[in-house]
Scaffold this motif. Structure first.
Motif, short mmCIF file in Angstrom:
data_model
loop_
_atom_site.label_atom_id
_atom_site.label_comp_id
_atom_site.label_asym_id
_atom_site.label_seq_id
_atom_site.Cartn_x
_atom_site.Cartn_y
_atom_site.Cartn_z
N SER A 193 -5.00 -6.66 -3.71
CA SER A 193 -5.41 -6.15 -2.62
C SER A 193 -6.75 -6.88 -2.21
O SER A 193 -7.49 -6.62 -1.21
N ARG A 194 -7.42 -7.27 -3.26
CA ARG A 194 -8.97 -7.65 -3.24
C ARG A 194 -8.90 -9.08 -3.08
O ARG A 194 -10.26 -9.65 -2.90
N THR A 195 -7.80 -9.72 -2.88
CA THR A 195 -7.73 -11.22 -2.61
C THR A 195 -7.28 -11.45 -1.15
O THR A 195 -7.08 -10.48 -0.43
N ARG A 244 0.87 -1.41 -0.04
CA ARG A 244 0.04 -0.05 0.06
C ARG A 244 0.85 1.25 -0.08
O ARG A 244 0.49 2.31 -0.81
N LYS A 264 -9.67 -0.32 -6.18
CA LYS A 264 -10.12 -0.94 -7.33
C LYS A 264 -9.14 -0.96 -8.35
O LYS A 264 -8.43 0.13 -8.65
N TRP A 294 0.58 -9.19 2.11
CA TRP A 294 1.15 -8.00 1.81
C TRP A 294 2.30 -7.95 1.80
O TRP A 294 3.23 -6.98 2.24
N GLN A 305 -8.36 -0.03 2.64
CA GLN A 305 -8.00 -1.41 2.86
C GLN A 305 -8.13 -2.03 1.46
O GLN A 305 -6.99 -3.07 1.35
N ARG A 306 -8.76 -1.76 0.71
CA ARG A 306 -8.84 -2.40 -0.76
C ARG A 306 -8.90 -1.32 -1.67
O ARG A 306 -9.63 -0.23 -1.68
#
Length: 280
Positions: free
Chosen positions: A81-83, A9, A53, A87, A50-51
């Motif tokens: 980040s969607r799975t 991130r 697109k 990290w 947190q997520r």
């Protein structure tokens, strides 16, 4: 921050800011062009998500005219980040691009190294000797690595608000004749000179220190803007890839290890005298 910003991130945020800056655009211009709210671009660039697109990152990369490889990397980070993928980052390219990006933003760098002088403190001749001995790199790749290493040093060491840099170097690193006596003489002289900068502390961990807290494992702690573990990451490098540790427990543990290793090493003053003795 209440909680740490995960490595990917943070890297995504850094790259988005740089791309917007390179495109000479303000946040207001971005959200208006994309039909977003002002808050959305502000949250993205602050890492307050947190997520994210993949479509949003794709739109930003198109707006900023980002290089294809950079856009692909950032879009993949958004997809991950969607799975439930972890990290932490691995790299298998010529250089760990994410590490260089994070290092360039760090306000404090703490590094323990064993067999080699830390990358930020290496001379051009020393780097060239290392690359000449490396396996699996073409001449063009070696030239690229040398160029990036030197640019990396200039970016970090010469920037207006240079980071605090604390390094502990095992005696083996300054005894090993990388490139021969002349190259090592120049390298050690460089360590003596750069160690005189007010933001750089160089310590040598002598052989006679015996067992020590670091237990022979090199690592780097990057801190960003504060002295708490929530705003830091630990980087562990290996020949094939690299790993980031970002939990508070791991960061606190490595900070303690670094502190104790500093205690086992020669003082900054005695380290300078030791290095001078190697070339006198």
């Amino acid at each position: 921050m209440a909680t740490g910003m995960p490595v990917r991130r943070r890297y995504l945020v850094i790259q988005l800011r740089r791309l917007r800056s390179a495109a000479n655009m303000t946040q207001d211009e971005v959200w208006k062009d994309l039909g977003w709210s002002r808050a959305k671009i502000q949250r993205l660039e602050a890492g307050e998500f947190q997520r994210v697109k993949a479509g949003d990152i794709m739109a930003l990369c198109q707006l900023y005219d980002a290089p294809a490889d950079v856009a692909q990397e950032l879009i993949q980070i958004a997809r991950d980040s969607r799975t439930h993928k972890p990290w932490w980052l691995q790299y298998q390219d010529v250089l760990p691009g994410a590490f260089l990006g994070l290092e360039a933003e760090a306000t404090m760098i703490q590094e323990f190294n064993i067999g080699l002088v830390p990358g930020l403190l290496q001379t051009e001749a020393y780097v060239s000797a290392l690359l000449e001995a490396s396996v699996g790199s073409t001449r063009d790749q070696a030239a690229q690595r040398l160029k990036i290493r030197l640019e990396r040093q200039e970016t970090i060491l010469q920037r207006r608000e240079a980071p605090l840099i604390f390094v502990v170097i095992d005696e083996a690193a300054v005894r090993r004749q990388i490139g021969g006596p002349e190259v090592m003489h120049e390298q050690i002289r460089h360590l003596c000179e750069i160690g005189q900068r007010p933001n750089v502390d160089v310590q040598v961990l002598p052989f006679d220190a015996g067992a020590h807290a670091a237990a022979g494992l090199p690592f780097t702690i990057l801190s960003f803007g504060s002295d708490n573990s929530a705003d830091s990451v630990v980087f562990l490098e290996s020949r094939a890839d690299g790993f980031y540790l970002e939990s508070a427990e791991e960061i606190d543990r490595h900070r303690l290890v670094f502190s104790r290793t500093q205690g086992s090493a020669l003082s900054v003053k005695d380290s300078a005298a030791f290095l001078e003795g190697l070339i006198s």
